[in-house]
Every structure is written in C-alpha cells, then in structure tokens.
Motif scaffolding. Structure first.
Motif, PDB file in Angstrom:
ATOM      1  N   MET A 349       0.841  -1.211   0.000  1.00 16.42           N
ATOM      2  CA  MET A 349       0.000   0.000   0.000  1.00 16.42           C
ATOM      3  C   MET A 349       0.871   1.254   0.000  1.00 16.42           C
ATOM      4  O   MET A 349       0.604   2.216  -0.710  1.00 16.42           O
ATOM      5  N   GLY A 350       1.936   1.233   0.830  1.00 21.89           N
ATOM      6  CA  GLY A 350       2.839   2.378   0.928  1.00 21.89           C
ATOM      7  C   GLY A 350       3.512   2.681  -0.392  1.00 21.89           C
ATOM      8  O   GLY A 350       3.584   3.847  -0.829  1.00 21.89           O
ATOM      9  N   LEU A 351       4.009   1.621  -1.039  1.00 18.40           N
ATOM     10  CA  LEU A 351       4.691   1.797  -2.336  1.00 18.40           C
ATOM     11  C   LEU A 351       3.720   2.346  -3.374  1.00 18.40           C
ATOM     12  O   LEU A 351       4.094   3.157  -4.216  1.00 18.40           O
ATOM     13  N   ASP A 352       2.483   1.896  -3.254  1.00 20.39           N
ATOM     14  CA  ASP A 352       1.468   2.348  -4.192  1.00 20.39           C
ATOM     15  C   ASP A 352       1.114   3.833  -3.970  1.00 20.39           C
ATOM     16  O   ASP A 352       0.944   4.598  -4.918  1.00 20.39           O
ATOM     17  N   LEU A 353       1.046   4.234  -2.700  1.00 20.25           N
ATOM     18  CA  LEU A 353       0.667   5.633  -2.405  1.00 20.25           C
ATOM     19  C   LEU A 353       1.800   6.624  -2.708  1.00 20.25           C
ATOM     20  O   LEU A 353       1.543   7.765  -3.078  1.00 20.25           O
ATOM     21  N   GLY A 354       3.034   6.198  -2.503  1.00 19.23           N
ATOM     22  CA  GLY A 354       4.181   7.076  -2.784  1.00 19.23           C
ATOM     23  C   GLY A 354       4.628   7.878  -1.569  1.00 19.23           C
ATOM     24  O   GLY A 354       3.862   8.074  -0.619  1.00 19.23           O
ATOM     25  N   SER A 355       5.889   8.331  -1.608  1.00 22.36           N
ATOM     26  CA  SER A 355       6.507   9.009  -0.450  1.00 22.36           C
ATOM     27  C   SER A 355       5.743  10.243   0.002  1.00 22.36           C
ATOM     28  O   SER A 355       5.517  10.452   1.189  1.00 22.36           O
ATOM     29  N   LYS A 356       5.350  11.052  -0.964  1.00 25.70           N
ATOM     30  CA  LYS A 356       4.719  12.330  -0.609  1.00 25.70           C
ATOM     31  C   LYS A 356       3.432  12.098   0.169  1.00 25.70           C
ATOM     32  O   LYS A 356       3.177  12.748   1.194  1.00 25.70           O
ATOM     33  N   LYS A 357       2.652  11.156  -0.308  1.00 30.27           N
ATOM     34  CA  LYS A 357       1.360  10.879   0.333  1.00 30.27           C
ATOM     35  C   LYS A 357       1.565  10.287   1.728  1.00 30.27           C
ATOM     36  O   LYS A 357       0.887  10.662   2.694  1.00 30.27           O
ATOM     37  N   VAL A 358       2.555   9.363   1.808  1.00 34.11           N
ATOM     38  CA  VAL A 358       2.826   8.734   3.112  1.00 34.11           C
ATOM     39  C   VAL A 358       3.270   9.796   4.123  1.00 34.11           C
ATOM     40  O   VAL A 358       2.811   9.825   5.274  1.00 34.11           O
ATOM     41  N   HIS A 359       4.143  10.686   3.681  1.00 37.42           N
ATOM     42  CA  HIS A 359       4.594  11.774   4.563  1.00 37.42           C
ATOM     43  C   HIS A 359       3.420  12.648   4.974  1.00 37.42           C
ATOM     44  O   HIS A 359       3.274  13.029   6.144  1.00 37.42           O
ATOM     45  N   GLU A 360       2.572  12.933   4.016  1.00 40.25           N
ATOM     46  CA  GLU A 360       1.398  13.783   4.276  1.00 40.25           C
ATOM     47  C   GLU A 360       0.476  13.130   5.314  1.00 40.25           C
ATOM     48  O   GLU A 360      -0.009  13.791   6.240  1.00 40.25           O
ATOM     49  N   PRO A 386      10.127  13.677   2.416  1.00 36.74           N
ATOM     50  CA  PRO A 386      10.191  12.872   1.201  1.00 36.74           C
ATOM     51  C   PRO A 386      11.148  13.535   0.199  1.00 36.74           C
ATOM     52  O   PRO A 386      11.485  14.708   0.372  1.00 36.74           O
ATOM     53  N   PRO A 387      11.608  12.877  -0.836  1.00 38.44           N
ATOM     54  CA  PRO A 387      11.221  11.507  -1.234  1.00 38.44           C
ATOM     55  C   PRO A 387      11.986  10.443  -0.459  1.00 38.44           C
ATOM     56  O   PRO A 387      13.106  10.688   0.002  1.00 38.44           O
ATOM     57  N   TYR A 388      11.362   9.267  -0.287  1.00 40.17           N
ATOM     58  CA  TYR A 388      11.999   8.130   0.375  1.00 40.17           C
ATOM     59  C   TYR A 388      12.388   7.101  -0.687  1.00 40.17           C
ATOM     60  O   TYR A 388      11.709   6.976  -1.715  1.00 40.17           O
ATOM     61  N   ASN A 389      13.454   6.342  -0.378  1.00 43.27           N
ATOM     62  CA  ASN A 389      13.718   5.219  -1.273  1.00 43.27           C
ATOM     63  C   ASN A 389      12.678   4.136  -0.983  1.00 43.27           C
ATOM     64  O   ASN A 389      11.978   4.197   0.038  1.00 43.27           O
ATOM     65  N   LYS A 390      12.597   3.171  -1.860  1.00 43.44           N
ATOM     66  CA  LYS A 390      11.514   2.189  -1.770  1.00 43.44           C
ATOM     67  C   LYS A 390      11.523   1.425  -0.445  1.00 43.44           C
ATOM     68  O   LYS A 390      10.478   1.162   0.149  1.00 43.44           O
ATOM     69  N   HIS A 391      12.725   1.065  -0.003  1.00 38.68           N
ATOM     70  CA  HIS A 391      12.809   0.280   1.235  1.00 38.68           C
ATOM     71  C   HIS A 391      12.336   1.104   2.429  1.00 38.68           C
ATOM     72  O   HIS A 391      11.579   0.618   3.277  1.00 38.68           O
TER      73      HIS A 391
END
Lengths: 670, 99
Positions: A349-360, A386-391
């Motif tokens: 789910m996190g990878l799908d949402l992306g760094s910006k959204k997860v941070h938000e 963000p941005p975060y690397n995938k891991h």
C-alpha cells in the motif's frame, strides 16, 4: 533683687526660645541622619511570603501542596555549650555530631544553617529546649502527598521554592506567589502597629492549577507498568491514557517511578517525562494510522484486496518479512491486513501511495512535530522529508524508519476514536486566579481534521477485528466492551551506531474503548522485554487491565453483556417458572391476570436486605420494577427505605450502606 | 445660680471641656492601639489555623494515597485485588440490565 528675678526670667525665656527653635529646626529642616535613626527606631520591615499554589487532579485531590515548615539556624556566638547542643541536635536531627559541633563552635560566626525544613514534631521538640542561640525561620515546604504518583510530570521545586522541572517549572509564574516587603510602624517591643486600619498587608498566594489527570487511574497505570516491567524484566514501560473525545490526558506514566518528596536525590535521567520526550519506532501500531490515511485518500476501501504474497516482499537486495516466518497471507483485504498485521500488505500500500502521500498522512496525524502539551521537554520524533527510497517507504508504512513519542501515538489514535479530529493534548484543565479565586477552564483546542467521520467509523470497526477471533490483540479484550486496537512489536534501534539491537524489541498496544463510542484511548509500550516480546503477549494484557479499571472508575455500562452479567429484566419469567413448577404445566396467556396478581404480591413488599452485600442485594432485587438508589459507604446494607416488610409499590428503594458489623476472619475481595 | 455667677464659671468650663477633649483623644488613641494588638493577635491565630489546616489537609491526602490504601487493604484487612468476574457493572440509573 527685682533685677535678678528679671534676669532669671529672661534667662529661662531665652532657654525656652532656644529649645523651641531647635525643635522647629528639627521639624522643619530634618537631617538625613536623624531621619534614618527615626526609621530604624519606629519602623519595621516585614517580609510577607505567599504560599505556592496547589496542583490538583481532575477531582480536586491534592497532588502538590505547600505547607509551612521551620528551618533551624544557630548563632554560634550565643551558644554556651556547643558540645552538648551538638550532641542533642544530632540525636533529634539524625545528623552526624562532628559537623554540627564544627558549626556551633565557630564563636565569631553569627549565622549558620543547621537543618532546613523540619517537620512540626522536630520543631516543637527543639523549641522546647529553649537553647539560647538556636532559632527558627518559617519557610514554605513543597509536599507531594502521593509520593510516587505522577512524579515526572509534577516536577520539583528547589530550596527557595522555585520550580525546576515539570509542571512546577512550566507554571512557575502562576504557581509561585510574590514575596512582598512592607514597612510598618512598631512599638517598643517591636510589634507592628495598626496603621490606617491595617496591621498586615496580606500577600496573595500563588494560583492553583487543576489537571486533567485522574489520580486513581494514574495510580493503576503506574502499578500496571511497574508490574509489567518486573514480570518481563523490561528496561522501561510507557503508558498514556487520553480522553478519546478531547485528548485530555487522564493518566501518563513511565517507569521507573520515584518519590517526588526526595526527587533531588534522583538521577536526572529518571526525572524526565519519558512519555513525551522519548521517541522510538512505533512498529505495527503505526499501521492503523497509515491504513486510515490510505482509506482517506480514496484509493483504498476496507474490502480492497491486496496481495500479501508468501510472507515476504523483495525490494532491491532487501526483503520485507511478515512478523512470523510461517505467516503467508496471500490475497487479503485491507481489513485483514490490519487484523493480521501484515507487513507485506501495508508495504504494498505504501509503495502504491508514494513518499509524498505517506509523509502527508503521517504528518497530518501529528508525527514529526510537537503537539504542544503544557509540559516541558516534548520531543518531535523523526519523520524524514520525502522523497523516500523504496525500502524506507515500505518500512515507514509498518512503523520503522519513523519515530514517535507515546503521547504522539495516543494522540493519533484519538483521531480515529473521536471521528477524525486532531486535538492538542492537554494536561491542565483549569487554573485559579489567586486574587478572585475564580477558576478559568481551558477548552479543547482543535488542531485540524485529519480524516472524515466515515473513514474514522470504518477504522473503528476494522480495528475491532484486531481483538477478534483472528486478530493479534485478543489479550487486550475487555469483557463487556468492544475494543479497537493494534499490537506493535518494533525492533529496537541500536543507540550506539546504526541498525537494530539483536533480540531487543519495544512491544506496544494502542487502542480505545468502547469501540462504538470511544471514551478512552490507551497506549502501552514495554521497552526491551525479555523472553516474550510480542505486543500481543506483553503490552496487550496491560492495556486490558488498565482499560478495565478505567471503565469501572468512570462508571461505563457494558455494551456487550453476557448472560452472567445481566440481571433479568422480565420478572414474569421467574414467576412463570414458579407457577409451572407448582402445577406441572406451562402458563397459558389467559392466566396472565393471575400472574400479575402473583407478581404484585411478591414485589409489593420490601424484602429484608439488612446485612447483605451489594452482590446479594442485586440477587434479591431481581425482578423488582422499582428504581434503586444507593447511598452511604460500606460493605453491607445497614438500612433501607422503605423498611423491610413495608409496601414499595411505585416507590423508589433506597439502600443505605455502612460498615460491616464484624471484620470477617477469612480474606475477602475488594 | 445667678447669671453673674454662671458667667464666672465659663472659663472653668472651657478649661474642663478642653481637658475632656484631650482625654477623649488620648482614650481613642489608646483604644486604637489596643485594638491593633487584638487584631495582630487574631491575625497570628488565623495564620496559625490556616497553617494547621494545610498540614491536616496534607495528612489526609497522605492517608488517601492509593498506594497507602492498597497496602493497608492488602496487609491489614487481608483483602485481594478484584477479578473480572467479581465486578458488578452499574449504570447511572442503577444496575446494568439487558437492553
């Protein structure tokens, strides 16, 4: 002769004129020297000290109060037998004789402190000796009547009553009164004189503050945390209980606790408010918030299917694993991702949402920022930009690579509990103006809306699965109440260098209850428990015990009642049984009239309840339609209104409880 | 007393009134001083009472310390902690009843 008389007369007149002239000179043209002599002779300087304000809990129970104490000092130049005095003092004050004697024999010295802030008994004993050269100075003393309770939060004061830490320091201006010096006229014996209708100018005391803390709940939380630390040989334990609707702090604790009356001897590392200053990786408890954010984004629904695969997920060279090697969830819904705490599921789910959204999402829940509670030393925690690397992105999704304080976690959970609003946590409920005596109550401060009401309701329901049949948090259940929550088992970061400590975990459980109408948000974390380390094994039972106490203390009625707990509401059922037992047949509908007659016969008179315990009373009153009021305190009923045998039709029953006549030999429960 | 005689008394009367006024002033000043001492004494007693009240309050708070109560209940009264099954759930209106 006449001339002589006249000479003498004029001589006297002259002397009188001189005297009057001198008097006039002194009155009309006073010299500064004479004025200062006059000031010294007729004026007295009085220092009016004011009492430091009290700190009270939400029920006005004293948590910190000030009383007058007496500090003993000596004028060695006046002490005739320093050796004898030192010996006597050492016995009473429990101080070594040598340093005392050393102080008392210094004849040139006029002032030496012997011991400050004596208790009343010691003061009276020393005073009764009437030793010349020993005297007392009245000084206020700060007392914490509950000792270990809330010690870190209350903080401490110095010898001069200045707040040094905790609330004592944060509210120094409000709590401390001002010292005032006034000059008054005195009489020959040095007593102040009435002047313009005033003898003393009273100095207003410091203002009181009332906390949102409930003392009894705080005690229970501390006890449970201490017990958990002892049981699991853990390094530390944290606990926060918030009011689910307003984010008022009802209890906040961390171990080890210490007696606040001896706080100056406690290492400063223990005196920190760890629950707001220690930030650590929350682990799976963060998944809840992440999932809530994902639902809010509209990209996911509770029944959206996610492929959690075969228990791991490859990201570059690294692998994300489920908490247990045998966990292979395959395709599961978002609800199941939460209930089963799937790392792979949330990572996807996190990878799908992306760094910006997860941070938000996480920053909207209050991570990476101070929440602004009225306590010093609040940590922000770490939430990288963000941005975060995938891991890292996958790790953050299940609560690693981000740190939060226990208060931040509890506060974030309260967002889901209260329908999506983030309130500023507060611990000070009201403060009293020392001049007017009026209390000014602070109101909950809304920071922002984080998620919609609908999403919050969905989350509350999804989180109950965690404590359900397939969930990880079954140990957090509370009989009679649906519980929403989430377990967490986070690896502990190695403070000396990178990576994680081997076999070291922080086990946690965050949740709220009742799930349908949350009243309490509770966060429990146990730092480095040995042997068992899963949040479900270590923290969830503590959550359950604290929650059980909270619902009892605040008088919440159970939502889910088992048959055992319910008092039969239908009185006919019992009578039906009785009648059918007698005649061996079931009661027909047309016999209802007789039954009503039977019922009124049984329930129209007051039974004898004297000497019965509450449990026995409940059994005896089953089926009575009357309202029951309880008054008095004690283990058994000492009197009833109406009295035994009197008619109770349409009247409320009042039970008066009192002390048991005899203390039973066998042990009982309370 | 004739008019002439009463006229002769006037200076004496004036002196008498003057002296009485002085006495009255002195009396009032003495009274105010005496009252001052009484107020002072009472202020001291009031302060002492306040201080005593505060220490009694602290004593009471210490007795009511949950730790203290628990210890007393478990050691002196030999009571045990309540278990889940022994708890009676109550509502504001009375006992918990099925809805």
């Amino acid at each position: 002769m006449k001339n002589r008389i006249l000479l003498l007369f004029f001589g006297f007149i002259f002397l009188w004129i001189l005297l009057i002239a001198r008097g006039a000179q002194l009155q009309l043209f006073p010299s500064e020297k004479l004025l200062s002599i006059k000031q010294r002779q007729f004026n007295k300087k009085i220092t009016l000290s004011s009492k430091r304000g009290d700190i009270l809990d939400r029920n006005n129970i004293e948590l910190a109060v000030s009383i007058n104490s007496f500090s003993l000092y000596a004028d060695p130049s006046l002490i005739d037998q320093p050796k004898t005095v030192a010996r006597k003092l050492s016995k009473v004050l429990k101080i070594s004789r040598k340093p005392l004697y050393k102080k008392l024999k210094q004849k040139k010295s006029r002032f030496k402190w012997i011991k400050r802030k004596l208790d009343q008994k010691t003061y009276e004993e020393i005073k009764s000796w009437k030793v010349r050269g020993l005297a007392f100075k009245k000084e206020p003393k700060r007392i914490y009547p509950n000792g270990r309770l809330l010690s870190q939060v209350l903080g401490l004061v110095g010898y001069e009553q200045q707040g040094l830490e905790g609330l004592e320091s944060r509210y120094e201006d409000h709590l401390s009164g001002n010292k005032k010096e006034v000059r008054v006229h005195k009489d020959a014996r040095g007593r102040p004189l009435l002047e313009n209708g005033h003898v003393f100018i009273s100095n207003p005391n410091g203002g009181d503050i009332q906390l949102t803390i409930d003392r009894d709940l705080q005690f229970t939380l501390q006890e449970e945390l201490n017990q958990a630390v002892h049981e699991h040989q853990a390094d530390r334990a944290y606990g926060v209980v918030l009011d689910a609707q307003t984010s008022e702090v009802l209890a906040i604790a961390s171990t080890p606790t210490y007696d606040n009356n001896r706080s100056l001897k406690v290492p400063s590392s223990h005196r920190r408010i760890h629950s707001i200053s220690d930030a650590f990786e929350p682990g799976s408890t963060l998944k809840t918030l992440f999932v809530a954010g994902a639902l809010q984004s509209g990209k996911y629904k509770p029944n959206t299917v996610i492929d959690a695969g075969d228990g791991y997920m490859q990201i570059g060279r690294r692998r994300i694993h489920e908490a247990d090697d045998h966990h292979k969830f395959g395709k599961i819904t978002v609800s199941e991702v939460l209930a089963r705490s799937s790392n792979v599921g949330v990572s996807r789910m996190g990878l799908d949402l992306g760094s910006k959204k997860v941070h938000e999402i996480l920053s909207s829940f209050g991570f990476g920022q101070e929440l602004g509670i009225e306590l010093p030393g609040e940590a922000k925690g770490i939430l990288h930009k963000p941005p975060y690397n995938k891991h890292l992105l996958a790790s953050i999704s299940f609560g690693h690579g981000v740190t939060a304080t226990p208060l931040q976690m509890a506060s974030a959970y309260s967002v889901i509990a209260n329908g999506g609003l983030l309130y500023r946590p507060r611990i000070v409920k009201a403060n009293r103006n020392p001049l007017t005596g009026e209390w000014t109550e602070s109101s909950p401060e809304l920071i922002r809306r984080v998620i919609d009401k609908k999403v919050a309701a969905q989350m509350r329901l999804m989180m109950t699965f965690v404590t359900g049949q397939l969930g990880t948090g079954q140990n957090a259940r509370v009989e009679g109440f649906p519980v929403s929550g989430k377990t967490g088992t986070a690896q502990k970061v190695n403070p000396e260098g990178g990576g994680y400590l081997d076999g070291a975990y922080i086990s946690s459980f965050a949740g709220f209850l009742p799930a349908n109408d949350p009243r309490f948000v509770i966060y429990i974390a146990i730092d480095y428990p040995k042997e068992e380390y899963y949040g479900s094994q270590v923290a969830a039972p503590v959550f359950s015990r604290v929650a059980k106490y909270a619902i009892r203390k605040f008088g919440l009625a159970p939502v889910l009642l088992s048959k055992k707990q319910v008092i039969e509401k239908d009185p006919f059922k019992k009578i039906k049984k009785k009648v059918s037992g007698k005649v061996g047949t079931d009661v027909e509908p047309d016999q209802m009239g007789d039954l009503i007659g039977e019922k009124s016969k049984i329930y129209s008179k007051m039974p004898n309840l004297n000497g019965k315990s509450l449990r026995e009373v409940i059994r005896s009153l089953q089926g009575y339609p009357n309202k029951v009021h309880i008054s008095g305190k004690g283990a058994v009923v000492v009197d009833t209104l109406p009295r035994s045998g009197k008619s109770i039709e349409g009247r409320p029953i009042t039970l008066i409880f009192g002390a048991q006549p005899k203390v039973p030999k066998n042990s009982q429960n309370f | 007393m004739s008019f002439k005689e009463s006229g002769q008394m006037k200076p004496l009367l004036s002196i008498f009134i003057f002296i009485m006024c002085l006495f009255t002033i002195v009396f009032f000043r003495m009274e105010s001083r005496r009252l001052g001492y009484t107020v002072l004494k009472m202020t001291h007693s009031a302060n002492q009472m306040k201080s005593q009240y505060q220490s009694e309050l602290v004593k009471l708070a210490r007795i009511n310390d949950p730790q203290n109560l628990q210890q007393y209940a478990m050691s002196t009264l030999t009571l045990k902690k309540a278990k889940q099954g022994q708890i009676i759930h109550m509502t504001e209106e009375g006992f918990a009843v099925s809805q």
